[in-house]
Design a protein around this motif. Structure first.
Motif, PDB file in Angstrom:
ATOM      1  N   LYS A   1       1.550   7.943  15.125  1.00 15.99           N
ATOM      2  CA  LYS A   1       0.114   8.093  14.941  1.00 15.99           C
ATOM      3  C   LYS A   1      -0.351   7.069  13.904  1.00 15.99           C
ATOM      4  N   PRO A   2      -1.476   6.387  14.157  1.00 13.06           N
ATOM      5  CA  PRO A   2      -1.913   5.300  13.265  1.00 13.06           C
ATOM      6  C   PRO A   2      -2.160   5.780  11.837  1.00 13.06           C
ATOM      7  N   VAL A   3      -1.738   4.944  10.877  1.00 13.90           N
ATOM      8  CA  VAL A   3      -1.887   5.237   9.455  1.00 13.90           C
ATOM      9  C   VAL A   3      -2.778   4.178   8.811  1.00 13.90           C
ATOM     10  N   VAL A   4      -3.855   4.633   8.171  1.00 15.89           N
ATOM     11  CA  VAL A   4      -4.757   3.760   7.427  1.00 15.89           C
ATOM     12  C   VAL A   4      -4.483   3.978   5.946  1.00 15.89           C
ATOM     13  N   CYS A   5      -4.093   2.924   5.250  1.00 17.91           N
ATOM     14  CA  CYS A   5      -3.715   3.011   3.840  1.00 17.91           C
ATOM     15  C   CYS A   5      -4.836   2.447   2.977  1.00 17.91           C
ATOM     16  N   ALA A   6      -5.243   3.195   1.948  1.00 19.42           N
ATOM     17  CA  ALA A   6      -6.329   2.795   1.050  1.00 19.42           C
ATOM     18  C   ALA A   6      -5.775   2.622  -0.359  1.00 19.42           C
ATOM     19  N   VAL A   7      -5.849   1.403  -0.884  1.00 20.05           N
ATOM     20  CA  VAL A   7      -5.206   1.052  -2.150  1.00 20.05           C
ATOM     21  C   VAL A   7      -6.247   0.772  -3.223  1.00 20.05           C
ATOM     22  N   GLN A   8      -6.043   1.381  -4.423  1.00 19.89           N
ATOM     23  CA  GLN A   8      -6.863   1.067  -5.579  1.00 19.89           C
ATOM     24  C   GLN A   8      -5.953   0.831  -6.780  1.00 19.89           C
ATOM     25  N   GLY A   9      -6.439   0.087  -7.755  1.00 20.00           N
ATOM     26  CA  GLY A   9      -5.667  -0.133  -8.970  1.00 20.00           C
ATOM     27  C   GLY A   9      -4.377  -0.885  -8.705  1.00 20.00           C
ATOM     28  N   MET A  10      -3.364  -0.583  -9.519  1.00 21.36           N
ATOM     29  CA  MET A  10      -2.088  -1.279  -9.410  1.00 21.36           C
ATOM     30  C   MET A  10      -1.285  -0.808  -8.197  1.00 21.36           C
ATOM     31  N   CYS A  11      -0.645  -1.765  -7.572  1.00 18.40           N
ATOM     32  CA  CYS A  11       0.269  -1.473  -6.467  1.00 18.40           C
ATOM     33  C   CYS A  11       1.470  -2.374  -6.673  1.00 18.40           C
ATOM     34  N   THR A  12       2.598  -1.786  -7.035  1.00 12.45           N
ATOM     35  CA  THR A  12       3.738  -2.599  -7.427  1.00 12.45           C
ATOM     36  C   THR A  12       5.062  -2.017  -6.957  1.00 12.45           C
ATOM     37  N   ALA A  13       6.042  -2.902  -6.821  1.00 15.12           N
ATOM     38  CA  ALA A  13       7.436  -2.546  -6.548  1.00 15.12           C
ATOM     39  C   ALA A  13       7.558  -1.649  -5.309  1.00 15.12           C
ATOM     40  N   GLY A  14       8.128  -0.447  -5.481  1.00 21.32           N
ATOM     41  CA  GLY A  14       8.359   0.427  -4.342  1.00 21.32           C
ATOM     42  C   GLY A  14       7.109   0.884  -3.632  1.00 21.32           C
ATOM     43  N   ALA A  15       5.930   0.683  -4.234  1.00 25.82           N
ATOM     44  CA  ALA A  15       4.677   1.016  -3.555  1.00 25.82           C
ATOM     45  C   ALA A  15       4.513   0.232  -2.265  1.00 25.82           C
ATOM     46  N   PHE A  16       5.209  -0.905  -2.174  1.00 26.14           N
ATOM     47  CA  PHE A  16       5.105  -1.701  -0.958  1.00 26.14           C
ATOM     48  C   PHE A  16       5.740  -1.006   0.248  1.00 26.14           C
ATOM     49  N   TYR A  17       6.570  -0.009   0.005  1.00 26.54           N
ATOM     50  CA  TYR A  17       7.059   0.806   1.120  1.00 26.54           C
ATOM     51  C   TYR A  17       5.871   1.348   1.921  1.00 26.54           C
ATOM     52  N   PHE A  18       4.860   1.822   1.207  1.00 25.08           N
ATOM     53  CA  PHE A  18       3.691   2.406   1.874  1.00 25.08           C
ATOM     54  C   PHE A  18       2.906   1.341   2.637  1.00 25.08           C
ATOM     55  N   LEU A  19       2.661   0.211   1.989  1.00 23.90           N
ATOM     56  CA  LEU A  19       1.893  -0.848   2.635  1.00 23.90           C
ATOM     57  C   LEU A  19       2.622  -1.410   3.839  1.00 23.90           C
ATOM     58  N   ASN A  20       3.931  -1.607   3.679  1.00 20.82           N
ATOM     59  CA  ASN A  20       4.717  -2.225   4.749  1.00 20.82           C
ATOM     60  C   ASN A  20       4.756  -1.391   6.016  1.00 20.82           C
ATOM     61  N   GLU A  21       4.563  -0.076   5.873  1.00 16.25           N
ATOM     62  CA  GLU A  21       4.687   0.816   7.022  1.00 16.25           C
ATOM     63  C   GLU A  21       3.343   1.295   7.555  1.00 16.25           C
ATOM     64  N   ALA A  22       2.254   0.919   6.898  1.00 16.01           N
ATOM     65  CA  ALA A  22       0.932   1.325   7.365  1.00 16.01           C
ATOM     66  C   ALA A  22       0.465   0.401   8.486  1.00 16.01           C
ATOM     67  N   ASP A  23      -0.449   0.904   9.309  1.00 14.22           N
ATOM     68  CA  ASP A  23      -0.967   0.112  10.429  1.00 14.22           C
ATOM     69  C   ASP A  23      -2.207  -0.670  10.029  1.00 14.22           C
ATOM     70  N   VAL A  24      -3.045  -0.091   9.186  1.00 11.42           N
ATOM     71  CA  VAL A  24      -4.232  -0.762   8.657  1.00 11.42           C
ATOM     72  C   VAL A  24      -4.232  -0.543   7.150  1.00 11.42           C
ATOM     73  N   VAL A  25      -4.373  -1.627   6.387  1.00 12.85           N
ATOM     74  CA  VAL A  25      -4.411  -1.529   4.926  1.00 12.85           C
ATOM     75  C   VAL A  25      -5.721  -2.113   4.422  1.00 12.85           C
ATOM     76  N   ILE A  26      -6.452  -1.313   3.638  1.00 11.07           N
ATOM     77  CA  ILE A  26      -7.648  -1.811   2.965  1.00 11.07           C
ATOM     78  C   ILE A  26      -7.484  -1.537   1.471  1.00 11.07           C
ATOM     79  N   CYS A  27      -8.305  -2.183   0.653  1.00 10.54           N
ATOM     80  CA  CYS A  27      -8.187  -1.951  -0.786  1.00 10.54           C
ATOM     81  C   CYS A  27      -9.540  -2.035  -1.448  1.00 10.54           C
ATOM     82  N   SER A  28      -9.608  -1.542  -2.670  1.00 12.17           N
ATOM     83  CA  SER A  28     -10.820  -1.659  -3.470  1.00 12.17           C
ATOM     84  C   SER A  28     -10.798  -2.988  -4.204  1.00 12.17           C
TER      85      SER A  28
END
Length: 260
Positions: A99-126
């Motif tokens: 099922k499609p995953v839309v990831c919404a990122v704010q503030g710092m995103c570092t190190a292991g946080a990229f696990y979330f970004l790498n596996e999301a289908d759509v990534v947006i940020c503030s």
């Protein structure tokens, strides 16, 4: 269901589930409990026919996630060959969720946080988001996260991020230019924008969106011709079911729900 490190909600009308990382006091760093809870949620989402898309977001203003919580032991077994990659728990794809995953990122995103970004289908940020890989700064090899990151932004920019550590941070605008994210919005609009994107995606037949996600992600692990053959098989399996759903619902698909 009740969780300690995350929040999980379902908007039945919009057919969208929202998973919120909820350890803001620890910059939403993940420990073993959070990993296990996220793994369990992916299976809940997979089995819930009311849910057609997911928003992944994080509580607090300072950080989306600081990666693995190094202040706590993850609890790996003594036998090194039995060590677990936390990313397997965090990854919807490892859990066979399409099922499609839309990831919404704010503030710092570092190190292991990229696990979330790498596996999301759509990534947006503030517009206040920053991205960096802190591993080498503390003497750690940066290996797993960059492998997934290369699929989004390519070798050169991945190496630069992995090797500059805390010394260089990628801004929201640069992340957009690199293709790490697809859109930058004001912080106040981030969550609503992510929900609107998920709501739009969820309005389409789920057999079509899940088949699309699975075909595209699985193609990354295959040679070109094999990926094309498998993609053709998925269209033959999914298209009749999706078309029948459109016919059954009687909804005019030429005018899908607009993003608010």
């Amino acid at each position: 269901m009740t969780y300690e490190t995350i929040r999980y909600e379902v908007d039945v009308d919009d057919r969208v589930a929202t998973l919120t990382l909820d350890r803001p006091e620890a910059l939403n760093a993940f420990d073993r409990r959070m990993c296990e809870e996220i793994r369990d949620v992916w299976h809940v989402v997979k089995d819930d026919d009311r849910v057609h898309a997911v928003v992944l977001r994080a509580a607090g203003d300072r950080a989306f996630s600081a990666g693995l919580d190094t202040k706590q032991s993850f609890g790996q077994p003594d036998m090194v060959w039995n060590h677990l990659d936390p990313g397997e728990y965090l990854s919807p794809k490892w859990q066979k969720l399409w099922k499609p995953v839309v990831c919404a990122v704010q503030g710092m995103c570092t190190a292991g946080a990229f696990y979330f970004l790498n596996e999301a289908d759509v990534v947006i940020c503030s517009d206040d988001a920053t991205f960096f890989d802190s591993h080498v700064t503390y003497g750690f090899v940066s290996a797993i996260e960059p492998i997934g990151l290369m699929r989004r932004i390519g070798l050169g920019d991945t190496l630069r991020m992995a090797l500059t550590g805390n010394g260089e941070r990628v801004s929201a605008d640069t992340a957009l230019r690199l293709g790490l994210v697809t859109e930058v919005v004001a912080r106040a609009d981030l969550w609503s924008r992510a929900h609107d994107l998920a709501r739009l995606i969820a309005s389409y037949p789920t057999v079509a969106t899940q088949g699309t996600v699975r075909a595209i992600w699985e193609s990354l692990d295959k040679p070109y011709r094999a990926a094309m053959e498998q993609g053709l098989m998925y269209t033959r399996l999914g298209n009749p079911i999706g078309a029948a759903e459109v016919e059954r619902t009687g909804i005019d698909r030429t005018t899908p729900p607009r993003i608010r």
